[in-house]
Design a protein around this motif. Sequence first.
Motif, PDB file in Angstrom:
ATOM      1  N   GLY A 100       0.700  -1.127  -0.139  1.00  0.00           N
ATOM      2  CA  GLY A 100       0.005  -0.123  -0.134  1.00  0.00           C
ATOM      3  C   GLY A 100       0.893   1.172   0.027  1.00  0.00           C
ATOM      4  N   LEU A 101       1.971   1.327   0.447  1.00  0.00           N
ATOM      5  CA  LEU A 101       2.773   2.532   0.522  1.00  0.00           C
ATOM      6  C   LEU A 101       1.853   3.613   1.300  1.00  0.00           C
ATOM      7  N   ARG A 102       1.246   3.086   2.318  1.00  0.00           N
ATOM      8  CA  ARG A 102       0.281   4.188   2.929  1.00  0.00           C
ATOM      9  C   ARG A 102       0.841   4.375   4.308  1.00  0.00           C
ATOM     10  N   GLY A 103       1.888   4.284   4.736  1.00  0.00           N
ATOM     11  CA  GLY A 103       2.518   4.702   6.055  1.00  0.00           C
ATOM     12  C   GLY A 103       2.489   3.536   7.203  1.00  0.00           C
ATOM     13  N   VAL A 104       2.626   3.840   8.311  1.00  0.00           N
ATOM     14  CA  VAL A 104       2.434   2.881   9.418  1.00  0.00           C
ATOM     15  C   VAL A 104       1.367   2.193   9.448  1.00  0.00           C
ATOM     16  N   GLN A 105       1.407   0.798   9.781  1.00  0.00           N
ATOM     17  CA  GLN A 105       0.359  -0.181   9.851  1.00  0.00           C
ATOM     18  C   GLN A 105      -0.188  -0.360  11.202  1.00  0.00           C
ATOM     19  N   THR A 106      -1.266  -0.059  11.707  1.00  0.00           N
ATOM     20  CA  THR A 106      -1.593  -0.294  13.269  1.00  0.00           C
ATOM     21  C   THR A 106      -3.024  -0.679  13.192  1.00  0.00           C
ATOM     22  N   ALA A 107      -3.260  -1.769  14.370  1.00  0.00           N
ATOM     23  CA  ALA A 107      -4.702  -2.188  14.521  1.00  0.00           C
ATOM     24  C   ALA A 107      -5.827  -1.301  14.358  1.00  0.00           C
ATOM     25  N   ASP A 108      -5.352   0.113  14.578  1.00  0.00           N
ATOM     26  CA  ASP A 108      -6.790   0.896  14.642  1.00  0.00           C
ATOM     27  C   ASP A 108      -6.766   1.421  13.020  1.00  0.00           C
ATOM     28  N   LEU A 271       6.167  20.242   1.050  1.00  0.00           N
ATOM     29  CA  LEU A 271       6.095  18.664   1.278  1.00  0.00           C
ATOM     30  C   LEU A 271       4.555  18.148   1.447  1.00  0.00           C
ATOM     31  N   ALA A 272       4.261  17.257   0.561  1.00  0.00           N
ATOM     32  CA  ALA A 272       3.026  16.711   0.983  1.00  0.00           C
ATOM     33  C   ALA A 272       3.238  15.170   1.415  1.00  0.00           C
ATOM     34  N   THR A 273       2.114  14.617   2.120  1.00  0.00           N
ATOM     35  CA  THR A 273       2.526  13.245   2.766  1.00  0.00           C
ATOM     36  C   THR A 273       1.258  12.325   2.655  1.00  0.00           C
ATOM     37  N   ASN A 274       1.302  11.352   2.295  1.00  0.00           N
ATOM     38  CA  ASN A 274       0.332  10.170   2.788  1.00  0.00           C
ATOM     39  C   ASN A 274       0.952   8.996   3.229  1.00  0.00           C
ATOM     40  N   MET A 275       2.304   9.284   3.985  1.00  0.00           N
ATOM     41  CA  MET A 275       2.919   8.270   4.445  1.00  0.00           C
ATOM     42  C   MET A 275       3.361   8.572   6.015  1.00  0.00           C
ATOM     43  N   CYS A 276       3.913  10.040   6.185  1.00  0.00           N
ATOM     44  CA  CYS A 276       4.106  10.216   7.650  1.00  0.00           C
ATOM     45  C   CYS A 276       3.179  10.733   8.422  1.00  0.00           C
ATOM     46  N   VAL A 277       1.894  11.226   7.850  1.00  0.00           N
ATOM     47  CA  VAL A 277       0.627  11.679   8.488  1.00  0.00           C
ATOM     48  C   VAL A 277      -0.485  10.964   8.189  1.00  0.00           C
ATOM     49  N   THR A 278      -0.810   9.939   8.517  1.00  0.00           N
ATOM     50  CA  THR A 278      -1.851   8.849   8.097  1.00  0.00           C
ATOM     51  C   THR A 278      -2.731   8.736   9.284  1.00  0.00           C
ATOM     52  N   THR A 279      -2.401   9.407  10.199  1.00  0.00           N
ATOM     53  CA  THR A 279      -3.485   9.121  11.745  1.00  0.00           C
ATOM     54  C   THR A 279      -3.407  10.395  12.557  1.00  0.00           C
ATOM     55  N   PHE A 280      -4.517  10.339  13.142  1.00  0.00           N
ATOM     56  CA  PHE A 280      -4.580  11.666  14.175  1.00  0.00           C
ATOM     57  C   PHE A 280      -3.241  11.879  15.132  1.00  0.00           C
ATOM     58  N   ALA A 281      -2.682  10.357  15.697  1.00  0.00           N
ATOM     59  CA  ALA A 281      -1.656  10.659  16.561  1.00  0.00           C
ATOM     60  C   ALA A 281      -0.448  11.215  15.990  1.00  0.00           C
ATOM     61  N   GLU A 282      -0.196  11.044  14.548  1.00  0.00           N
ATOM     62  CA  GLU A 282       1.005  11.564  13.805  1.00  0.00           C
ATOM     63  C   GLU A 282       1.066  13.297  13.685  1.00  0.00           C
ATOM     64  N   ILE A 283      -0.065  13.571  13.814  1.00  0.00           N
ATOM     65  CA  ILE A 283      -0.271  15.327  13.466  1.00  0.00           C
ATOM     66  C   ILE A 283       0.565  16.137  14.214  1.00  0.00           C
ATOM     67  N   LYS A 284       0.638  15.896  15.445  1.00  0.00           N
ATOM     68  CA  LYS A 284       1.124  17.117  16.522  1.00  0.00           C
ATOM     69  C   LYS A 284       2.513  17.018  16.071  1.00  0.00           C
ATOM     70  N   GLU A 285       3.603  16.187  16.099  1.00  0.00           N
ATOM     71  CA  GLU A 285       5.164  16.190  15.752  1.00  0.00           C
ATOM     72  C   GLU A 285       5.065  16.550  14.534  1.00  0.00           C
ATOM     73  N   ALA A 286       4.422  16.377  13.424  1.00  0.00           N
ATOM     74  CA  ALA A 286       4.613  16.640  11.967  1.00  0.00           C
ATOM     75  C   ALA A 286       4.382  18.166  11.682  1.00  0.00           C
ATOM     76  N   PHE A 287       3.304  18.402  12.340  1.00  0.00           N
ATOM     77  CA  PHE A 287       2.686  19.897  12.249  1.00  0.00           C
ATOM     78  C   PHE A 287       3.374  20.764  13.045  1.00  0.00           C
ATOM     79  N   THR A 288       4.036  20.566  14.179  1.00  0.00           N
ATOM     80  CA  THR A 288       4.951  21.487  15.201  1.00  0.00           C
ATOM     81  C   THR A 288       6.290  21.643  14.389  1.00  0.00           C
ATOM     82  N   ARG A 289       6.611  20.460  13.979  1.00  0.00           N
ATOM     83  CA  ARG A 289       8.016  20.617  13.277  1.00  0.00           C
ATOM     84  C   ARG A 289       7.902  21.098  11.778  1.00  0.00           C
TER      85      ARG A 289
END
Length: 429
Positions: A100-108, A271-289
């Motif tokens: 899929g090339l869609r970033g992290v794979q989690t149960a959620d 930069l655009a992403t569908n890999m490093c921000v694919t869940t709400f949990a990943e937003i904070k770090e990516a946006f603040t940095r």
Amino acid sequence: MNLAITDVRLTPILVADPPLLNTQGVHQPYTPRLIVEVVTADGVTGVGETYGDTKYLELARPFAERLMGRQVSDLNGLFTVADQVAVDASRVDDAVDVGGLRGVQTADKLRLSVVSAFEVACLDALGKALGLPVHALLGGKVRDAVEYSAYLFYKWAGHPESVACEKDDWGAAVDPAGVVAQARRFTERYGFTSFKLKGGVFPPDEEIAAVRALAEAFPGHPLRLDPNGAWSLETSLRVAQELGDVLEYLEDPTLGTPAMAEVAERTGVPLATNMCVTTFAEIKEAFTRGAVQVVLSDHHYWGGLRNTQQLAAVCRTFGVGVSMHSNTHLGISLAAMTHVAATVPNLHHACDSHYPWQSEDVLTERLAFEGGKVTVSDAPGLGVELDRERLAVLHRRWLDDDGALRDRDDAAAMRVADPEWVTPSVPRW
Ligand SMILES: O=C([O-])[C@@H](O)[C@@H](O)[C@H](O)[C@@H](O)C(=O)[O-]
Ligand SMILES: [Mg+2]
């Protein structure tokens, strides 16, 4: 009006896919999708669509059983139900999805990818029951048509001769001239004016040359390049510097928020992403940095159309752009994407869609791109109708498959042409 769910139908199918190349390999000749139908006590049917690999089917079945008797209007309840469905730990052992090339794979994320199809099906049924289009249930459209980009792929003329497949008429594209010819075909057939090239396939200089050729052939048009994280930090910096003057944005040049943040800071190229921000949990770090300037939402794995609206609101708050990611999908998902995109005020980039690559569909009428746009339907629900005969044919193909194609695996498809092929380690260049 009785909105209780009295039946749920799950139909896994295999859909023809051309030999599109990406950094992991090549698309298999057929790709799995799952078509979901929910039926209300009044006999209204709503449809949804999502990934069809085994790991999604495993969740969709118990999820569907738990929906009996619930209201199609109980959209929040879908998430409660999803939490009750256990995810087999082995499904998330590998942090990254093989195809899929869609970033992290989690149960959620697996659960949300299933919920999204049911949310869309419930919205479709609810809209039909109330006589309202899905965009109205989402608060109303702010535009009458949604713009899409031409999704260019390096590709072979055909799949290897030894494999059963459907032929396509796009021809090969393995060099800058081929990419430009493909882009011209996209503009002639669909009127697209933005172009995205799937990269990470050839050494970066070849892909730089292809983007330069596009810039010459289509001066002033928005261009994007997406190697799905195949490059090192150094390579990403170099490509960003070399193409910064012609790119609308660079998509996932390198893996991980820290490296993306460094590329953004040192080059100033969006930069655009569908890999490093694919869940709400990943937003904070990516946006603040400041790691990403555009998030490409995908209602499948973000958990549906309403979660996509929430994501768009968060992006707006942080001054980050939003657009739509796409994987292989059919018309139901294109309709769903179009309805939600129509309601997002801060959508300033043409959305991605694989749909032009799909010659097969399960609808009685294909959705059309005109001037690169899809008109937002005002018909009740999604405004699409299931073609049961086509659905049965594509389901039969899935039933007849020995299992080789039921789980997308681009590296396995590549091994048919190149038996030595292994999924390249990252960074590849
Ligand atoms: O279908 C593909 O080969 C794409 O590479 C897809 O898997 C990606 O998820 C996607 O299109 C992207 O924008 O990264
Ligand atoms: Mg991408």
